[in-house]
Design a protein around this motif. Structure first.
Motif, PDB file in Angstrom:
ATOM      1  N   LEU A  26     -18.306  -4.465   1.365  1.00 37.31           N
ATOM      2  CA  LEU A  26     -17.946  -3.471   2.379  1.00 37.31           C
ATOM      3  C   LEU A  26     -19.031  -3.395   3.455  1.00 37.31           C
ATOM      4  O   LEU A  26     -20.213  -3.305   3.157  1.00 37.31           O
TER       5      LEU A  26
ATOM      6  N   LYS B 108      -8.637  -0.089  -2.106  1.00 38.39           N
ATOM      7  CA  LYS B 108      -8.445  -1.422  -2.697  1.00 38.39           C
ATOM      8  C   LYS B 108      -8.908  -1.487  -4.155  1.00 38.39           C
ATOM      9  O   LYS B 108      -8.563  -2.425  -4.880  1.00 38.39           O
TER      10      LYS B 108
ATOM     11  N   GLN C  17     -10.820   1.790   5.818  1.00 37.68           N
ATOM     12  CA  GLN C  17     -10.485   2.065   4.424  1.00 37.68           C
ATOM     13  C   GLN C  17     -10.252   3.551   4.177  1.00 37.68           C
ATOM     14  O   GLN C  17     -10.904   4.399   4.770  1.00 37.68           O
TER      15      GLN C  17
ATOM     16  N   PRO D 118     -12.736   3.221  -2.845  1.00 34.37           N
ATOM     17  CA  PRO D 118     -11.885   2.701  -1.770  1.00 34.37           C
ATOM     18  C   PRO D 118     -10.489   2.411  -2.294  1.00 34.37           C
ATOM     19  O   PRO D 118     -10.311   2.122  -3.488  1.00 34.37           O
TER      20      PRO D 118
ATOM     21  N   GLU E  23       0.826  -1.210   0.000  1.00 34.54           N
ATOM     22  CA  GLU E  23       0.000   0.000   0.000  1.00 34.54           C
ATOM     23  C   GLU E  23       0.858   1.256   0.000  1.00 34.54           C
ATOM     24  O   GLU E  23       0.538   2.243  -0.667  1.00 34.54           O
TER      25      GLU E  23
ATOM     26  N   LYS F 192     -15.748  -1.788   8.362  1.00 36.51           N
ATOM     27  CA  LYS F 192     -14.552  -1.693   7.524  1.00 36.51           C
ATOM     28  C   LYS F 192     -14.403  -0.336   6.859  1.00 36.51           C
ATOM     29  O   LYS F 192     -13.342  -0.017   6.325  1.00 36.51           O
TER      30      LYS F 192
END
Length: 508
Positions: free
Chosen positions: A173, A212, A181, A210, A137, A177
């Motif tokens: 999601l 991801k 995020q 998000p 990341e 969470k």
């Protein structure tokens, strides 16, 4: 740690100006290289990248992209060819330089037609997707800054306010969470793929993405930039085509075959003419099976078919005497008498075997050459059936060869996706009743060789006693070794010289 004088200099270069050239292992290839390199290095770098992109194509069809098998095999190929694969490595300047230069060389070679551009774009996209997914990341964030993709991160207050909307719009999601995020506020034009698949929350012309899912944004941005760059490069082709050094190399690369050479065969003389009909059913790829059937049915093939099939037969082991006998027997069964054959066709066959003209030992055509050059017209049977046949006619042909319906569907899907060599690979698997052939198919003679290995349990062809062709066997001990890592520049000369055969081999 102490360094020798040379080692200190190398370490200084890597830590200084060289690292500034490539601060990240990934890039969008926006700036072309400006250094001077030799033609030999030019071709070597391009061939290595072409091998990598071919592997990307094969793995993309054979495996799901996110599976461990896909990632392991692709990483092994990247490491073997010495392209960047460790994002944190500080001493991979040479790998990053190779990645940079080789991309631009192939961009030049593959901008020359719509089909080439589409293929190159797809493989480069898949390669970039894999390499980006391997970043941590932190490194992803650094790359976004490096590529000027610093999207605005939404505040915690706004994230709390939009929690329910974000959960409802983002698959997988849950409220707990959302806090973990990081979400970015991205213009809708940049997030069109995510919007199309309903994976993000949209509000006031912005997508809330998000972290991801940020790879979709990066890939869409890369696709746009590379598509535009390919179009611009294509416009500059006239100036490049005037360069007598570069243009033959670029043409060669766009049709390039990077596997073993089949011009010198240890099987010379081990195939009898009586075997050819049986071998055509068991061990010929579809393109050669089609040519053989057309020859037997009409007792004639036009120029393109004679060149493609004749060199293939040479590659599987037919001697010059056998080739002359084979073609003469077939042609005189049609409208060509023996005298006309000797005057109009025998010279060209001897020419293929290096016995006339420039005495060049011509090589059998690779899959890329068959697919990309000299498409068949009305009355022709050469070319690649997966590339050049109407899908419905191809389906009928496969049905006549007893390919099961499920297999035909798989082949047609690969053809629809323009994966012609992989369609041939699937044809091999279906006709030999194997689940995975374990190699990447790139040459008709490779197909024949692998088929014979499989059918004979890995053994070579047994020696066949034939009245013709024995005089050719005395030179077979001098087999030429051709490494996969050696640039195949000789094929460029061969392709050019083959054009000289037109005068000898065009009579229909």
């Amino acid at each position: 740690m102490e360094f020798s004088s040379r080692a200190r200099q190398k370490h200084a270069r890597l830590a200084g100006d060289r690292r500034e050239l490539y601060p990240h292992s990934l890039q969008f290839y926006l700036e072309p290289p400006t250094e001077t390199i030799s033609l030999m290095e030019f071709e070597s770098l391009a061939i290595d990248r072409l091998k990598l992109l071919k592997t990307v194509e094969n793995l993309g069809v054979s495996y799901l992209r996110n599976t461990d098998s896909y990632k392991t095999k692709l990483e092994n190929e990247i490491r073997k060819l010495k392209f960047p694969y460790k994002a944190l490595a500080e001493d991979d300047y040479e790998a990053r330089r190779k990645d940079h230069i080789s991309h631009f060389i192939l961009r030049l070679a593959y901008c020359q037609s719509e089909d080439l551009r589409r293929w190159f774009l797809q493989q480069e996209m898949d390669l970039f997707r894999y390499r980006f997914s391997q970043l941590s990341e932190g490194l992803m964030q650094k790359f976004l800054e490096y590529a000027n993709l610093s999207f605005e991160a939404i505040s915690e207050d706004l994230k709390n306010e939009l929690t329910n909307d974000l959960c409802a719009s983002t698959p997988g999601l849950v409220p707990s969470k959302v806090k973990e995020q990081m979400f970015y506020k991205v213009g809708l034009a940049d997030a069109v793929d995510l919007f199309r698949t309903r994976r993000v929350f949209i509000k006031d012309g912005f997508a809330y993405v998000p972290f991801k899912e940020i790879d979709a944004i990066v890939l869409n941005n890369y696709r746009t930039k590379l598509s535009k760059a390919l179009a611009l490069t294509a416009r500059s082709l006239p100036s490049i085509q005037s360069d007598e050094r570069l243009q033959p190399l670029l043409n060669h690369l766009s049709h390039s075959y990077v596997g073993p050479d089949y011009s010198v065969q240890k099987n010379t003389g081990k195939i009898s003419l009586e075997q050819i009909d049986t071998l055509s059913v068991k061990s010929f790829p579809l393109c050669m099976r089609q040519l053989h059937k057309a020859l037997r049915d009409s007792h004639h093939l036009r120029h393109g078919g004679r060149m493609q099939y004749g060199l293939f037969l040479k590659g599987i082991g037919l001697t010059l005497e056998q080739a002359l006998e084979f073609w003469k027997k077939e042609f005189i069964r049609g409208k060509v008498d023996a005298d006309k054959f000797d005057k109009g066709y025998a010279y060209s066959i001897r020419h293929n075997y290096g016995k006339e003209g420039k005495r060049t030992d011509y090589t059998p055509y690779s899959c890329m050459k068959i697919i990309m050059s000299n498409p068949p017209s009305q009355g022709d049977y050469h070319g690649c059936p997966f590339r050049h046949s109407d899908p419905e006619l191809l389906k009928q042909k496969l049905q006549s060869y007893k390919i099961p319906p499920s297999g035909i569907t798989q082949i047609l899907e690969l053809v629809k996706g323009m994966h012609y060599q992989l369609a041939c690979q699937k044809y091999f698997e279906l006709t030999h009743d194997v689940d995975d052939i374990g190699f990447s198919l790139s040459h008709p003679n490779q197909y024949f060789t692998e088929s014979q290995k499989l059918l004979n349990g890995g053994r070579e062809l047994k020696k066949e006693i034939s009245n013709s062709g024995n005089s050719q066997q005395k030179n077979n001990s001098l087999e030429r070794v051709n490494s996969n890592l050696t640039p195949t520049s000789s094929n460029t000369t061969t392709d050019t010289e083959l054009e000289g055969l037109e005068a000898y081999f065009t009579e229909d």
